[in-house]
Design a protein around this motif. Structure first.
Motif: not given
Length: 181
Positions: A113-118, A137-140, A154-161
């Motif tokens: 996987l290169q891009m994952l939004n779960c 991206t693994c928000k909420e 990895l260049t971008y990580l969004d683990c908010s909420y």
């Protein structure tokens, strides 16, 4: 359309909700985009050359079955409870399944996987040793800890909420990481 045999790309997004019956004789089909359908099930497992599927905003979709896709976008299907991923785990390079009704997803062995939004999936098992991952991206998700120490590209990580108390990032990353938590 009467002759589907040469069809490589299909983009179907009616102005209202609708259903579609895909033909059996489309062995060349590589890319499918399906939006705003009222179908409960989409089974694309027979399309062996399919590399990209985008099935979004389908109000009734509960089950999605793909077998060979490398890029799968199935976000915003609020009733989607069953997602059958490619059996060749190294084939999947992009997955966006945010804000579905999936209770869990196990991506432990999907290491290419290169891009994952779960985002929004409460029990998400992330890939181990995913050195190819560039965007996560693994928000909420209700995460308390997050170990991405093997995600060296990895260049971008969004683990908010989330409820994070610990994040393990790569000790010597190949890139700068933009983190949003």
């Amino acid at each position: 359309i009467h002759d589907w045999s040469g069809l490589k790309n299909l983009n179907y997004a009616p102005s209202g909700t609708a259903t579609i019956v895909l033909p059996d004789e489309t062995e060349n089909l590589e890319t499918v985009i399906l939006k705003k359908l009222s179908s409960k099930t989409i089974d694309l497992s027979k399309y062996t050359n399919l590399t990209s599927l985008e099935a979004t905003n389908n109000s009734s979709l509960e089950e999605l079955d793909v077998n060979t896709c490398s890029k799968l976008i199935c976000k915003s299907n609020t009733k989607l409870v069953t997602l059958t991923l490619p059996t060749v785990k190294t084939a999947l390079t992009e997955l966006n399944c945010e804000y579905t009704a999936l209770a869990s997803i196990n991506l432990k062995e999907y290491t290419n996987l290169q891009m994952l939004n779960c985002s929004g999936i409460k029990e998400a098992t992330l890939p181990e040793n995913a050195a190819t991952m560039t965007s996560l991206t693994c928000k909420e998700n209700g995460l308390k800890t997050l170990d991405i120490s093997s995600y060296i590209n990895l260049t971008y990580l969004d683990c908010s909420y989330n409820e994070l108390t610990e994040i393990k990032v790569p000790g010597n990353p190949n890139q700068d990481i933009n983190i949003d938590c």
